[in-house]
Design an enzyme around this catalytic site. Structure first.
Site, mmCIF file in Angstrom:
data_model
loop_
_atom_site.group_PDB
_atom_site.id
_atom_site.type_symbol
_atom_site.label_atom_id
_atom_site.label_comp_id
_atom_site.label_asym_id
_atom_site.label_seq_id
_atom_site.Cartn_x
_atom_site.Cartn_y
_atom_site.Cartn_z
ATOM 1 N N GLY A 275 105.658 19.865 81.606
ATOM 2 C CA GLY A 275 105.917 21.164 80.997
ATOM 3 C C GLY A 275 106.763 21.108 79.740
ATOM 4 O O GLY A 275 106.649 20.198 78.930
ATOM 5 N N SER A 276 107.690 22.084 79.658
ATOM 6 C CA SER A 276 108.331 22.378 78.378
ATOM 7 C C SER A 276 109.133 21.242 77.760
ATOM 8 O O SER A 276 109.426 21.304 76.575
ATOM 9 C CB SER A 276 109.247 23.586 78.538
ATOM 10 N N VAL A 277 109.532 20.237 78.534
ATOM 11 C CA VAL A 277 110.254 19.142 77.873
ATOM 12 C C VAL A 277 109.365 18.503 76.809
ATOM 13 O O VAL A 277 109.847 17.907 75.854
ATOM 14 C CB VAL A 277 110.749 18.058 78.857
ATOM 15 N N LYS A 279 107.799 20.034 74.611
ATOM 16 C CA LYS A 279 107.983 20.725 73.332
ATOM 17 C C LYS A 279 108.886 19.918 72.410
ATOM 18 O O LYS A 279 108.777 19.989 71.188
ATOM 19 C CB LYS A 279 108.565 22.122 73.568
#
Lengths: 559, 109
Positions: A275-277, A279
Site C-alpha cells: 500500500g501507501s508506503v 508512494k
C-alpha cells in the site's frame, strides 16, 4: 679312542649351535627393543582421535555484532550401559540413582537386569554429573558424547540463524548459508571435526535491538489483536540488517515448530501488497525524473477514472494538492497521476532499480520472489503508484526505503557486517542526492505534520510514511482486513537507521476510531525507536532551547 | 702391578664412556616419554577446558539474554525501580557545564 674323538666333535657342534641360537634370540630381542625405542612417543598421544570424533561434525559459533552468542555447539554426554557386563545390578542402581536423582529406579533396574548388549540410560547429561558418574566406576556403564546445536536466545533470532538437522547440518537461515559457504566442503574432507575450533561467524544483528523489536511487536500483536507482525531495522548507510523479526516465530531449539506455515519468516519470505508506503517510491521517481517538483500542483478534486476502474482517496481532500501535500495526505489520486506522468516505462525502470522486481539478494536462503503483473497497462501503473497490484516482501520496502533517504544508493541488504567503504564499491545510485534530500524533507514533513505524528520520538527526529493497504480477498479488496505498515528513518535530517513495521490485520484499539497505520504501525515504530535509539545513536539531538533545559534538568535533578 | 697401563687406561675410559652415554640415552628417552605423556595430558585438559568455556559461554548468553533480563526486571521492579532510558537523559559534558554555569549565575543574582 676314535669314539671319544667323535663325541668331542659332537659336543663342540652342540655348543656352537647353542651359542648361535642364544645370540640369535638375544639379537632379535635387542633389535625389537631398538625398533620400539625408535618410534616417536608423541605420535600416538598428542591428538588422540577416537572413531567417535570422526562422525561428529563441528559448526562454528554464530555471534551477533557485539559478540553475544546466538548459536553454539554443546557437547552432551549420553549415558549408556551394557547390561551383559554389569556385575551387581542392585549396587549399580543404587549408585546411579544417588548421582542422578531424576532417573526412574524401576526402569533403570529393568534395563540393567536384562541380557542385552546395549541400552541408553539417559541422554544429554551435563558435564558436572558426567564426572560424578564416571567416579562411581560401575563396570559396563559408559558415556558417548554427542554434539547438539544450542540457541541460547531461543525464538528471538530463530528466523535469522535458522536451525540444523539431526546430523548438525544447517537446513535453514544463516546455518544453511554457512554450510553453503564452504563449511560443508570442510566437513566432507574431515577438516571440521569436533575439538577443532572454527572462527565464530559474526552477524550484523544487534541482539539488544533484535529483542526490543521483537518485544514491541509482540505487544503490538496483543494490543491490536493482529495476525502477524514484521519489524526490520536496517543501517541506512551500509544496508546491514540490525534487527529483523517476524511474529509468530519459532524456537530453533525445537525445529519442528518451523514446519508450521504460520511461523514463516514474513520479513523476507512473505509477499504483501504494502500500500501507501509505495508512494514514497512513486514520489521519488516523480521528483528524480523531473516530472514534478515539491510544489507542483496536482488535481485531486475528483476520483481518477482509468477505463472501468476508479481511484478514490481514503482521506479525500477534494482540492488541488502540492506534491508535498500528496505525500502528507497520502493521496491515491495524486500519486497515481504522478506515476502516469512519469510513464509506465520509466516507472518500471525505477522500480526495477529499487529491486522491486527481483528476489532480494541476501545471505538468508528464505527469500520470496515479488509478484509483479506481466502486462503493465495504465491502470497497473496507477495502482502500483500507491502499492496495489504489486506484492513484495517487507525487506524489499525497507531496503528501497533506505536507498531513498541515504543519498540514493541501493545495495542488497546483508546479515554480515559491512563497512561504508564496502558499501561504496557494491552500491549503485538509483536516485540523485538532491532527490534523496527532497525525500528526507517529505518524510520529515509527514512526521511533523502528517500521518507520521504518532511515530515521533523526542531526540531522534523520526520521519516516515504510513501505509494502510486493504487486503486482497476473493473478488476484490476487503475493507476490514488491512495490512498496515510504517516506513521510518531516524534521524531524518541525516538518516542512520531505517525502521519498517508491518502489522497484518490489526483491529482498532479500544477508544480509537480507526485501525489505520497511523494508529498502530506508527506508535509501534515510536516504541521501537525510543527503546533502540539510546543503544544505536550516542547523541540524541534537540532544538537549541530544549538542549539547555534538558541539561539543567539532568544536572540538577538530584538536588 | 699393571702390565700395560696405557692399554688399561684406554679400556677403562672407553668402558666409562660407553656406560655413561648409554645411561644418558636411556634417561633422555625416559624424559621424552614423560614429556609426551604430559603433553597429551595437557592437550586433554585444554580440550576439556575449551569445552567447559563454550558451555559457560552458552550458559552466560542464556542468562544475559535481554528477554530474560526484561522478565526479571518486570518481576522485581517494585524493588529495582528501573525504567528505560530516554533521549532526554543523554547529554554532553559541555551542555552540563554550560547549564551549571547558568545556574551559578542565576544563583548570584
Amino acid at each position: 679312542m676314535r669314539r671319544a674323538q667323535g663325541e668331542e666333535q659332537g659336543a663342540k657342534g652342540r655348543i656352537a649351535l647353542l651359542i648361535v641360537v642364544c645370540v640369535g634370540l638375544f639379537g632379535l630381542i635387542g633389535g625389537r627393543l631398538v625398533s620400539l625405542g625408535m618410534t616417536p612417543a608423541e605420535a600416538r598421544n598428542a591428538y588422540h582421535v577416537t572413531p567417535q570424533d570422526e562422525v561428529q561434525a563441528s559448526r562454528p559459533d554464530i555471534v551477533d555484532r557485539n559478540g553475544e552468542v546466538l548459536a553454539t555447539d554443546l557437547a552432551t554426554a549420553s549415558l549408556y550401559a551394557e547390561p551383559r557386563n554389569v556385575g551387581l545390578v542392585d549396587e549399580a542402581v543404587e549408585k546411579l540413582s544417588s548421582v542422578l536423582p531424576d532417573i526412574d529406579v524401576a526402569t533403570l533396574r529393568r534395563d540393567l537386569s536384562g541380557d542385552r548388549g546395549f541400552v541408553w540410560l539417559k541422554r544429554e547429561i551435563p558435564s558436572r554429573l558426567r564426572e560424578k558418574v564416571h567416579d562411581l566406576g560401575i563396570p559396563g556403564v559408559g558415556f558417548l558424547s554427542e554434539t547438539r546445536r544450542f540457541y541460547p536466545g531461543g525464538p528471538s533470532v530463530g528466523h535469522i540463524v535458522g536451525h540444523t538437522d539431526i546430523d548438525n547440518a544447517g537446513i535453514a537461515g544463516m546455518e544453511k548459508t554457512i554450510d553453503g559457504g564452504g563449511l560443508g566442503a570442510l566437513q566432507a574432507v574431515g577438516l571440521a571435526r569436533k575439538g577443532r575450533s572454527l572462527a565464530p561467524v559474526r552477524l550484523s544483528i544487534d541482539l539488544r535491538v533484535q529483542h526490543a523489536v521483537r518485544d514491541e511487536l509482540s505487544r503490538a500483536l496483543e494490543r491490536y489483536r493482529a495476525l502477524a507482525a514484521v519489524g526490520i531495522v536496517l543501517d541506512a548507510r551500509t544496508m546491514e540488517v540490525v534487527a529483523m523479526s517476524s511474529l509468530p516465530d519459532y524456537n530453533p531449539n525445537n525445529p519442528a515448530e518451523a514446519l508450521d506455515p504460520n511461523r514463516l519468516n514474513r520479513a523476507t519470505a512473505g509477499v504483501y501488497e504494502l500500500g501507501s508506503v509505495f508512494k514514497t517510491f512513486t514520489l521519488a521517481m516523480g521528483l528524480d525524473s523531473g516530472v514534478v517538483t515539491l510544489n507542483t500542483p496536482i488535481d485531486a478534486r475528483y476520483p481518477l477514472k482509468i477505463g472501468r476502474f476508479t481511484i478514490h482517496d481514503f482521506h479525500a481532500t477534494h482540492r488541488w494538492l502540492t506534491v508535498k501535500e500528496v505525500f502528507q495526505h497520502s493521496s491515491n489520486i495524486g500519486s497515481a497521476k504522478i506515476a502516469l506522468a512519469v510513464g509506465a516505462k520509466r516507472q518500471k525502470a525505477y522500480l526495477k532499480s529499487f529491486g522491486m522486481f527481483d528476489r532480494i539478494e541476501t545471505e538468508l536462503p528464505e527469500t520470496a520472489r515479488p509478484l509483479v503483473q506481466k502486462s503493465w497497462p495504465d491502470v497497473t501503473a496507477a495502482t502500483v503508484a500507491f502499492g496495489h497490484g504489486i506484492s513484495v516482501t517487507p525487506m524489499h520496502v525497507a531496503v528501497a526505503g533506505a536507498a531513498m533517504v541515504n543519498g540514493g544508493i541501493y545495495a542488497p541488504p546483508t546479515f554480515y557486517p559491512r563497512s561504508e567503504a564496502e558499501m561504496m564499491t557494491i552500491g549503485r545510485r538509483v536516485i540523485s542526492p538532491q532527490t534523496s534530500a527532497m525525500m528526507r524533507e517529505l518524510m520529515l514533513f509527514n512526521g511533523t505534520d502528517g500521518s507520521g505524528r504518532n511515530a515521533r520520538v523526542p531526540g531522534y527526529n523520526v520521519g516516515g510514511k504510513t501505509g494502510t493497504a486493504e487486503k486482497a480477498v476473493k473478488g476484490g479488496y476487503s475493507e476490514s482486513k488491512r495490512i498496515n505498515s510504517f516506513l521510518a528513518a531516524f534521524p531524518i535530517d541525516d538518516p542512520q537507521y531505517v525502521v519498517l513495521i508491518v502489522i497484518d490485520e490489526p483491529k482498532p484499539e479500544e477508544g480509537k476510531p480507526y485501525a489505520t497505520a497511523g494508529y498502530n504501525a506508527a506508535p509501534t515504530v515510536a516504541n521501537v525507536i525510543s527503546r533502540v535509539g539510546p543503544m544505536l545513536i550516542k547523541t540524541p539531538r534537540f532544538e537549541n532551547d530544549d538542549a539547555v533545559e534538558r541539561a539543567i534538568t539532568v544536572a540538577y535533578q538530584d538536588e | 702391578m699393571i702390565k700395560r697401563p696405557v692399554r688399561f687406561a684406554v679400556l677403562v675410559i672407553s668402558v666409562c664412556a660407553a656406560t655413561s652415554s648409554a645411561a644418558a640415552v636411556f634417561m633422555t628417552k625416559k624424559d621424552a616419554e614423560r614429556d609426551a605423556r604430559a603433553i597429551s595430558e595437557l592437550n586433554r585438559k585444554i580440550a576439556a577446558e575449551k569445552q567447559r568455556i563454550s558451555e559457560l559461554l552458552a550458559e552466560w548468553s542464556t542468562l544475559d539474554h535481554p528477554a530474560r533480563l526484561q522478565a526479571l526486571v518486570t518481576r522485581h521492579n517494585e524493588v529495582l525501580r528501573l525504567e528505560p532510558i530516554t533521549a532526554e537523559q543523554i547529554v554532553s559534558v559541555t551542555e552540563v557545564a554550560s547549564a551549571a554555569r547558568r545556574k551559578a549565575q542565576e544563583g548570584k543574582k
